[in-house]
Design a protein around this motif. Structure first.
Motif, PDB file in Angstrom:
ATOM      1  N   ALA A  26       0.862  -1.138   0.111  1.00  0.00           N
ATOM      2  CA  ALA A  26      -0.091  -0.077   0.037  1.00  0.00           C
ATOM      3  C   ALA A  26       0.845   1.116  -0.036  1.00  0.00           C
ATOM      4  O   ALA A  26       0.579   2.274  -0.580  1.00  0.00           O
ATOM      5  CB  ALA A  26      -0.921  -0.030   1.209  1.00  0.00           C
ATOM      6  N   ALA A  27       2.254   1.127   0.648  1.00  0.00           N
ATOM      7  CA  ALA A  27       2.791   2.240   0.930  1.00  0.00           C
ATOM      8  C   ALA A  27       3.603   2.572  -0.575  1.00  0.00           C
ATOM      9  O   ALA A  27       3.567   3.777  -1.034  1.00  0.00           O
ATOM     10  CB  ALA A  27       3.883   2.281   1.889  1.00  0.00           C
ATOM     11  N   GLN A  28       3.538   1.583  -1.099  1.00  0.00           N
ATOM     12  CA  GLN A  28       4.382   1.628  -2.571  1.00  0.00           C
ATOM     13  C   GLN A  28       3.553   2.302  -3.578  1.00  0.00           C
ATOM     14  O   GLN A  28       3.680   3.049  -4.433  1.00  0.00           O
ATOM     15  CB  GLN A  28       4.840   0.401  -2.884  1.00  0.00           C
ATOM     16  N   HIS A  29       2.353   1.652  -3.333  1.00  0.00           N
ATOM     17  CA  HIS A  29       0.927   2.190  -4.599  1.00  0.00           C
ATOM     18  C   HIS A  29       0.905   3.571  -4.237  1.00  0.00           C
ATOM     19  O   HIS A  29       0.745   4.251  -5.159  1.00  0.00           O
ATOM     20  CB  HIS A  29      -0.203   1.139  -4.185  1.00  0.00           C
ATOM     21  N   PHE A  30       0.690   3.973  -3.072  1.00  0.00           N
ATOM     22  CA  PHE A  30       0.437   5.418  -2.822  1.00  0.00           C
ATOM     23  C   PHE A  30       1.517   6.482  -2.783  1.00  0.00           C
ATOM     24  O   PHE A  30       1.566   7.696  -2.465  1.00  0.00           O
ATOM     25  CB  PHE A  30      -0.181   5.703  -1.346  1.00  0.00           C
ATOM     26  N   LYS A  34       6.179   3.347   4.907  1.00  0.00           N
ATOM     27  CA  LYS A  34       5.174   2.338   5.501  1.00  0.00           C
ATOM     28  C   LYS A  34       4.978   2.880   6.701  1.00  0.00           C
ATOM     29  O   LYS A  34       3.778   2.358   7.220  1.00  0.00           O
ATOM     30  CB  LYS A  34       6.278   0.962   5.759  1.00  0.00           C
ATOM     31  N   SER A  35       5.869   3.456   7.548  1.00  0.00           N
ATOM     32  CA  SER A  35       5.318   4.156   8.781  1.00  0.00           C
ATOM     33  C   SER A  35       4.187   5.092   8.781  1.00  0.00           C
ATOM     34  O   SER A  35       3.323   5.190   9.503  1.00  0.00           O
ATOM     35  CB  SER A  35       6.567   4.871   9.729  1.00  0.00           C
ATOM     36  N   THR A  36       4.092   5.764   7.715  1.00  0.00           N
ATOM     37  CA  THR A  36       3.033   6.556   7.613  1.00  0.00           C
ATOM     38  C   THR A  36       1.572   5.738   7.507  1.00  0.00           C
ATOM     39  O   THR A  36       0.429   6.144   7.847  1.00  0.00           O
ATOM     40  CB  THR A  36       3.079   7.576   6.397  1.00  0.00           C
ATOM     41  N   VAL A  37       1.812   4.750   6.474  1.00  0.00           N
ATOM     42  CA  VAL A  37       0.588   4.005   6.150  1.00  0.00           C
ATOM     43  C   VAL A  37       0.164   3.305   7.704  1.00  0.00           C
ATOM     44  O   VAL A  37      -1.131   3.427   7.963  1.00  0.00           O
ATOM     45  CB  VAL A  37       0.858   2.858   5.465  1.00  0.00           C
ATOM     46  N   HIS A  38       1.039   2.999   8.450  1.00  0.00           N
ATOM     47  CA  HIS A  38       0.899   1.943   9.569  1.00  0.00           C
ATOM     48  C   HIS A  38       0.182   3.168  10.413  1.00  0.00           C
ATOM     49  O   HIS A  38      -0.986   2.833  11.351  1.00  0.00           O
ATOM     50  CB  HIS A  38       2.056   1.768  10.171  1.00  0.00           C
ATOM     51  N   LYS A  39       0.833   4.250  10.565  1.00  0.00           N
ATOM     52  CA  LYS A  39       0.318   5.291  11.806  1.00  0.00           C
ATOM     53  C   LYS A  39      -1.179   5.911  11.155  1.00  0.00           C
ATOM     54  O   LYS A  39      -1.979   6.061  12.110  1.00  0.00           O
ATOM     55  CB  LYS A  39       1.096   6.568  11.717  1.00  0.00           C
TER      56      LYS A  39
END
Length: 72
Positions: A26-30, A34-39
Motif C-alpha cells: 500500500a505504501a508503494q502504491h500511494f 510504510k510508517s505513514t501507512v501504519h500510523k
C-alpha cells in the motif's frame, strides 16, 4: 491539512480492504512510507471512521499472521 490526512487514511483503508494488500505494498502504491501507512491506519483512522478501522484491522491482523509465509 487534517482533512487531507483523513482522506488519505480512508483511501488507504479502502485500498487495503478491497485488495488485501500489505502495508508495504500500500505504501508503494500511494508513494508514501510504510510508517505513514501504519500510523494512518492504526492510530488516526479510528478517530475518523471506526467502521473502516475495524475492517482494515481484520486485514492487517491476517497479513501479520501470514507474514512468515511471505518471508517477513
Amino acid at each position: 491539512m487534517a482533512d487531507t490526512i483523513e482522506k488519505r487514511a480512508c483511501q488507504l483503508a479502502v485500498y487495503i480492504i478491497e485488495t488485501g494488500a500489505t502495508v508495504r505494498s500500500a505504501a508503494q502504491h500511494f508513494g508514501i512510507s510504510k510508517s505513514t501507512v501504519h500510523k494512518d491506519l492504526s492510530k488516526r483512522l479510528q478517530h475518523y471512521n471506526m467502521h473502516l478501522y475495524r475492517q482494515v484491522r481484520t486485514v492487517l491482523d491476517k497479513n501479520k499472521a501470514q507474514r512468515h509465509i511471505r518471508g517477513g
